[in-house]
Design an enzyme around this catalytic site. Structure first.
Site, PDB file in Angstrom:
ATOM      1  N   HIS A 113      41.005  34.586  33.223  1.00 20.29           N
ATOM      2  CA  HIS A 113      40.128  33.732  33.272  1.00 20.29           C
ATOM      3  C   HIS A 113      38.574  33.913  32.853  1.00 20.29           C
ATOM      4  O   HIS A 113      37.943  33.156  32.079  1.00 20.29           O
ATOM      5  CB  HIS A 113      40.063  33.038  34.758  1.00 20.29           C
ATOM      6  CG  HIS A 113      41.590  32.534  35.405  1.00 20.29           C
ATOM      7  ND1 HIS A 113      42.147  31.352  34.875  1.00 20.29           N
ATOM      8  CD2 HIS A 113      42.304  33.213  36.058  1.00 20.29           C
ATOM      9  CE1 HIS A 113      43.468  31.485  35.275  1.00 20.29           C
ATOM     10  NE2 HIS A 113      43.608  32.568  36.212  1.00 20.29           N
TER      11      HIS A 113
HETATM   12  C1  BDR Z   1      39.615  31.821  39.325  1.00 15.65           C
HETATM   13  O1  BDR Z   1      39.829  32.325  40.581  1.00 15.65           O
HETATM   14  C2  BDR Z   1      39.973  33.892  40.757  1.00 15.65           C
HETATM   15  O2  BDR Z   1      41.053  34.343  41.169  1.00 15.65           O
HETATM   16  C3  BDR Z   1      39.572  34.422  39.350  1.00 15.65           C
HETATM   17  O3  BDR Z   1      38.728  35.614  39.357  1.00 15.65           O
HETATM   18  C4  BDR Z   1      38.872  33.496  38.648  1.00 15.65           C
HETATM   19  O4  BDR Z   1      37.543  33.376  38.818  1.00 15.65           O
HETATM   20  C5  BDR Z   1      40.585  31.693  38.788  1.00 15.65           C
HETATM   21  O5  BDR Z   1      40.990  30.445  39.187  1.00 15.65           O
END
Ligand code: BDR
Ligand code: CA
Length: 312
Positions: A242
């Protein structure tokens, strides 16, 4: 080359760590500082992990400021099931020796932005939006100093990854997200809809490992650990990555399919709390307040990330 002043607000997290590394490997940026927030793991660990990442990249000069230890209204929710107990499980990295800066992240954000030219600073929040919202609440005029905010968070077509409606970063602090999305700041959101359209492959992680550098080896070990959760949940051969998508968007926007929309944050309903309600079809007639990413070119994205990690 004129460099672009950048601040990363983060809760590392393996994908946050890769985002920081990609920014450090990109000569286009002048990384003014890293601010940490409670999210994937508590604040003491996100602040530790951000410094571990700076030291991995041999960049002890990057100032790291600890911010808010809990969301504005709700009780903190963390994600050790995704990131492990440390938040950075996978590689065996030494404890950091560089100190945290003494100033609170919210104060540093306010002071730094107040001292900046109008529309000059880019902010990438890749965790819950608590620090950013608190800075805006403390000093609303900082909004004019921001060139743009490019954040990872939300999900609309794809739904949420914590509840059926809410993605983690918005779920943890929906009230903070509401402040940011109603602030008038130029905003781009990279939601799950986009990050789930570009999954990692084993071959790509092996290319990162094959860099053979401390960064390449540690990054591949982080990715091995990080992707297993989403692969199990979604039954896919690779997981999404992400947070680095925000940094990629700033340098390679042509890799992203986007639309300018009105986005509201749900803060009134228990059932859909933290949902990013995207008016994709313009049904409300409300003015657009956010560029929303829908899809990413996976090959372009992963070539970019690989090349920037290779630069470290
Ligand atoms: C987001 O949530 C976190 O677990 C990850 O780092 C990312 O920023 C994805 O949903
Ligand atoms: Ca994150």
């Amino acid at each position: 080359m004129t460099t672009r002043p950048l601040i990363i607000d983060t809760d590392p997290g393996q994908d946050d760590a890769i985002a920081i590394l990609v920014a450090l490997g990109s000569p286009e940026f002048d990384l003014l500082g890293i601010t940490t927030v409670a999210g994937n793991v508590p604040l003491s660990l996100t602040s530790r992990n951000a410094r571990i990442v700076c030291e991995l990249a041999d960049r002890r000069d990057v100032p790291v400021y600890a911010g808010c230890s809990r969301p504005m209204v709700r009780t903190l929710v963390t994600a050790e099931e995704v990131h492990g107990q440390t938040g950075l499980d996978g590689p065996d990295l030494p404890e950091p020796t560089m100190p945290l800066r003494p100033e609170h992240a919210v104060d540093w954000l306010v002071d730094t932005l107040l001292a900046a030219d109008d529309a000059s600073i880019t902010l990438c929040p890749i965790g819950p939006l608590t620090n950013v919202a608190m800075a805006i609440v403390k000093e609303p005029s900082i909004v004019t100093k921001l060139r743009e905010i490019v954040l990872m968070g939300g999900g609309f077509f794809e739904g949420g990854n914590v509840t059926p409606a809410a993605e983690f970063n918005i779920h943890v602090d929906p009230h903070a997200a509401h402040v940011v999305f109603t602030s008038g700041v130029p905003l781009t959101m990279i939601p799950l809809d986009a990050t789930h359209s570009a999954l990692m492959t084993n071959e790509w992680i092996e290319r990162v490992r094959a860099l053979g550098t401390p960064v390449g080896v540690a990054a591949s070990e982080m990715l091995d650990f990080f992707e297993r959760f989403d692969m199990d949940r979604y039954g896919t051969a690779g997981g999404p990555l992400h947070d680095p998508c925000t940094i990629a968007y700033l340098i390679r926007p042509e890799l992203f399919e986007t639309r300018n929309c009105h986005v509201d944050i749900e803060i009134g309903s228990d059932l859909t709390m933290g949902m990013t309600v995207v008016d994709w079809w313009g049904t409300t007639g409300k003015p657009a307040n956010c560029i929303v990413a829908r899809r990413i070119d996976p090959d372009g994205l992963y070539d970019f990330i690989h090349d920037r990690l290779a630069a470290l």
